[in-house]
Design an enzyme around this catalytic site. Structure first.
Site, mmCIF file in Angstrom:
data_model
loop_
_atom_site.group_PDB
_atom_site.id
_atom_site.type_symbol
_atom_site.label_atom_id
_atom_site.label_comp_id
_atom_site.label_asym_id
_atom_site.label_seq_id
_atom_site.Cartn_x
_atom_site.Cartn_y
_atom_site.Cartn_z
ATOM 1 C CG MET A 68 -2.086 -0.942 1.123
ATOM 2 S SD MET A 68 -3.327 -0.399 -0.063
ATOM 3 C CE MET A 68 -4.047 0.979 0.834
ATOM 4 C CB VAL B 108 4.810 2.951 7.141
ATOM 5 C CG1 VAL B 108 4.362 3.493 8.499
ATOM 6 C CG2 VAL B 108 3.652 2.235 6.459
ATOM 7 C CE LYS C 78 -0.037 1.897 5.294
ATOM 8 N NZ LYS C 78 -0.992 0.748 5.262
ATOM 9 C CG ASP D 172 -3.945 -9.039 4.787
ATOM 10 O OD1 ASP D 172 -3.636 -10.247 4.658
ATOM 11 O OD2 ASP D 172 -3.176 -8.109 4.499
#
Length: 215
Positions: free
Chosen positions: A25, A28, A43, A136
């Site tokens: 994604m 971070v 993030k 997840d």
């Protein structure tokens, strides 16, 4: 391979201190919110991905899914937005690593392992209460914080979360069972064996798993 962009020094009100990690994604960072003078986990997605509508949708969905939750065992989201074409989520910084890292250093004591899974179940119960399925649940998405002799588990990364209807809570409960198998591979009490058997079948709710393990 496309080279990674250099780490920014700041983004809006956030002063970036150091990179913590990179995943599917985005990247971070440990950053300081200069408005409130506190550390956050910031993030970011890369500039080239910011133009991808599907990726933007997924990134925003993660922020909204987590922000809707009110649990001491879910990482808090503080802000979500875009600065100069960079999408970001600012969330609670949990400083003591993830469960996967802890397990690589050695097995957890059995009582701690059970408490950690019970706390993750508590976070999932809150998610399911508001209609969110995490999808997840795994050791790297369980962050741990030391508080004196205690350890607090917080569920993170709702990047592929879905609303109930598109996915079933049983999917999370089965993942919770696999987490329990991972953290407690050896001898298990009768209660743990019973919970594990039922959870692998996706039968109890996350709240029922939490209550059974906490009993």
């Amino acid at each position: 391979m496309v080279p990674l962009p250099p780490d920014p020094d700041e983004l809006g009100p956030y002063r970036i201190e150091r990179r913590l990690g990179q995943g599917g994604m985005g990247t971070v960072y440990d950053a300081v919110d200069t408005t409130l003078d506190r550390h956050v986990a910031l993030k970011l997605i890369t500039p080239e991905r910011a133009d991808d509508p599907d990726f933007r949708l997924r990134f925003g969905r993660e922020a909204r899914a987590q922000a809707a939750l009110d649990s001491p065992h879910v990482v808090q989201v503080f802000a979500h937005g875009e600065v100069g074409g960079r999408l970001y989520i600012a969330s609670q910084l949990v400083p003591d690593g993830d469960l996967g890292g802890w397990l690589r250093r050695g097995a957890l004591p059995a009582d701690l392992a059970v408490r950690v899974v019970a706390q993750v179940a508590d976070g999932l119960a809150e998610a399911h209460r508001v209609g969110v399925v995490h999808r997840d649940v795994k050791p790297s998405n369980v962050l741990l914080r030391k508080r004196g002799p205690d350890v607090v588990a917080l569920l993170a990364d709702f990047g592929i979360a879905d609303r109930i209807g598109g996915a079933a809570p049983a999917e999370d409960v089965q993942a919770l069972a696999r987490l329990l198998e991972t953290v407690l591979p050896g001898r298990r009490t009768r209660t743990v064996r019973r919970v594990l058997h039922a959870a692998l079948a996706g039968e109890p709710s996350a709240a029922e798993v939490r209550d059974a393990l906490a009993a």
